[in-house]
Write a protein that holds these residues in place. Sequence first.
Motif, PDB file in Angstrom:
ATOM      1  N   GLY A 151       6.501  -7.623  -3.015  1.00  0.00           N
ATOM      2  CA  GLY A 151       5.610  -8.662  -2.520  1.00  0.00           C
ATOM      3  C   GLY A 151       5.429  -9.816  -3.480  1.00  0.00           C
ATOM      4  N   ARG A 152       5.761  -9.630  -4.757  1.00  0.00           N
ATOM      5  CA  ARG A 152       5.669 -10.778  -5.646  1.00  0.00           C
ATOM      6  C   ARG A 152       6.857 -11.688  -5.373  1.00  0.00           C
ATOM      7  N   VAL A 153       6.589 -12.963  -5.328  1.00  0.00           N
ATOM      8  CA  VAL A 153       7.656 -13.914  -5.030  1.00  0.00           C
ATOM      9  C   VAL A 153       8.117 -14.539  -6.340  1.00  0.00           C
ATOM     10  N   PRO A 164      11.479  -6.784  -3.455  1.00  0.00           N
ATOM     11  CA  PRO A 164      11.296  -5.786  -2.396  1.00  0.00           C
ATOM     12  C   PRO A 164      10.442  -4.580  -2.818  1.00  0.00           C
ATOM     13  N   ASN A 165      10.110  -3.792  -1.824  1.00  0.00           N
ATOM     14  CA  ASN A 165       9.276  -2.599  -1.948  1.00  0.00           C
ATOM     15  C   ASN A 165      10.119  -1.450  -2.522  1.00  0.00           C
ATOM     16  N   LEU A 166       9.686  -0.895  -3.653  1.00  0.00           N
ATOM     17  CA  LEU A 166      10.432   0.210  -4.270  1.00  0.00           C
ATOM     18  C   LEU A 166       9.764   1.565  -4.042  1.00  0.00           C
ATOM     19  N   THR A 220      10.259   0.599   5.069  1.00  0.00           N
ATOM     20  CA  THR A 220      10.156  -0.665   4.329  1.00  0.00           C
ATOM     21  C   THR A 220      10.450  -0.506   2.845  1.00  0.00           C
ATOM     22  N   GLY A 221      10.596   0.726   2.365  1.00  0.00           N
ATOM     23  CA  GLY A 221      10.866   0.953   0.943  1.00  0.00           C
ATOM     24  C   GLY A 221      12.215   1.607   0.755  1.00  0.00           C
TER      25      GLY A 221
END
Lengths: 404, 233
Positions: free
Chosen positions: A51-53, A64-66, A72-73
């Motif tokens: 979520g950090r851009v 991306p989601n780890l 979504t991960g």
Amino acid sequence: MRMMKAFLFACLGITTIAHADDIVERGRYLATAGDCASCHTARNGKPFAGGRVIATPFGPIPAPNLTPDAETGIGGWSADDFFHALHEGKGRDGTSLYPAFPFTSYTKVTRADCDAIFAWLKTLPAVRQPALPDTLRFPYRMRWLMGPWRTIFFDAGEYVADASRPASWNRGAYLVQGLGHCNECHARRNSFGAPVTEPFLAGGIIPVQNWYAPDLSMGVNGGLAGWSEADVVTLLKTGRSSRGTALGPMADVVMKSTRHLTDDDLAAIATYLKSLPDPEPRKPGESIAGAKDLVANGRGTYERQCAACHGDDGRGKGDAYPPLDRNPTVTDPTGINVIRAVLSGGFSPATEGNPRPYSMPPFSQRLDDDEVAGVVSYIRQAWSNKASAVSPGDVRAYRSVPGE
Amino acid sequence: MRSIRRWLAVMAILSCIGSATATDASVPDTLVQRIAACTSCHGEHGEGGDNGFNPRLAGKPAAYLARQMQDFQRGLRHYPLMEHQVMNLSEPYMREIAEYFAAQEVPYATHPAPSVTAEAKARGERLATQGDPARGIPACMACHGPQLTGVQPDIPGLVGLPYDYLSAQLGSWRTNTRHTVEPDCMATIVSRLTDADISAISAWLATRPVPADAHAAPAGSVTPPLRCGVLGG
């Protein structure tokens, strides 16, 4: 006999569990050394849910989601998929990742370490957080362009130990070149966004964030000239040393990563940096118009605003206030870091080794562009410092406060 | 016994030498010295700056002040220079800084009064003291205390603050640049205010004399009309 079997089985079971725990724990440590959270945990976000851009000159790229969420991960990923991402910079569908993800460095990470990080990520609470859309500018959003980019700028390959060097040097080189991905910031990036590797760790402006990540060599012409290995370890552990303080993005690295590393690993990093070749002496920067007057005015500002903490002699005060004389951050080729430090001030990172840090007032509301240019130019030329002056225009360019 | 005493004395001297070399002896080992980044804008005792935007911190409840630093750190409240200062501070250190400013007792500064119409002032007073039940707007006093001096430990006082700061804060809730933990009751309330309401309330608060006793009211002395995350939900 049955008892004996049961006992043996139980022992084996326990060993397997303990071994798995060890791997997970090692993975957690390695992910810390890789500072994965810095990009994959958003500010005030759930750990590693992305979520950090990341702002780049080519447009923003969301991390991306780890977490192991199936949709979504990385819940559906295998250890092979994860290794391909780190080692080859390829997503699960085989397309190339963008080098905002530092696979150019992570390719050096061993398979065993990749597996440990993956095992640890799998233990995190799954967070459902879909990827944000890619917002790269045209033409960079055309992913096929990464094909030729990779041919020119990327060589996949695990770290190969140098048998002529001691184990600690190799450990340091492995951490710095691989997980630490130090060269992603401490190097110039070419116009294609690839970090320059020859010379290695030679310093550069961090794009968009606009801080200067200094040369990390420790010889007489190096960015860490005058630093001892112990100073390097202390800075990475506590956020400050008697030679200088971690500022801006490096303070974040200390907070999220290096302060958690073992003393042995930090010492290994210092050993490796100590061995970097000494660069050629830097040519003095071009003098700017009116530099003499700027410096003369800057001296007065220094005496009124700075000398109480940094000293008339620019030697600082113990561990509280860093020296400005012979401080390579002060004399970096651009002057960016000093300009930013004067404008925004700030605290050293609050770490276990320095839990109640001293701070520097921000001067952005008190000094105008001419005054800041004056005092920064004075500091860069006072005592034994011999760096170029900065102009009021330079100051104006960096007046925006550092941050996300 | 004597040898133990002697040993203790030697240890004491050695530990003094140890701390003297760690930090230059001429640097005071005090919180005030450490937080020059805070006091340079907010004043040594948190009396507030004179530019209309750097607010007074002295005497505001400690939990409120600590929460603001956390909110800046987490990007819930935005002011880039403040976000930069607190970015790498720990919760215990922020708490210590908050307690320092909360404990300061210094006279209130006077700020230039904004010029507003009598009608606007009356509107501000009505909203602050009675609210507007028809629009679901509670009175400021309902939460910030009957004297508007705040309530321990989480609710800030609204007295002695400059017009610019007050209207900027209400405005930032409206423009979604100031948040706090959910449910964010101030965001809800401000979403029901018009621009004219914000100017009127800010002007009335900024021109109101500071009461003789400006200390925050004791904990539990108000019953907030809305659920607020900062008050435990």
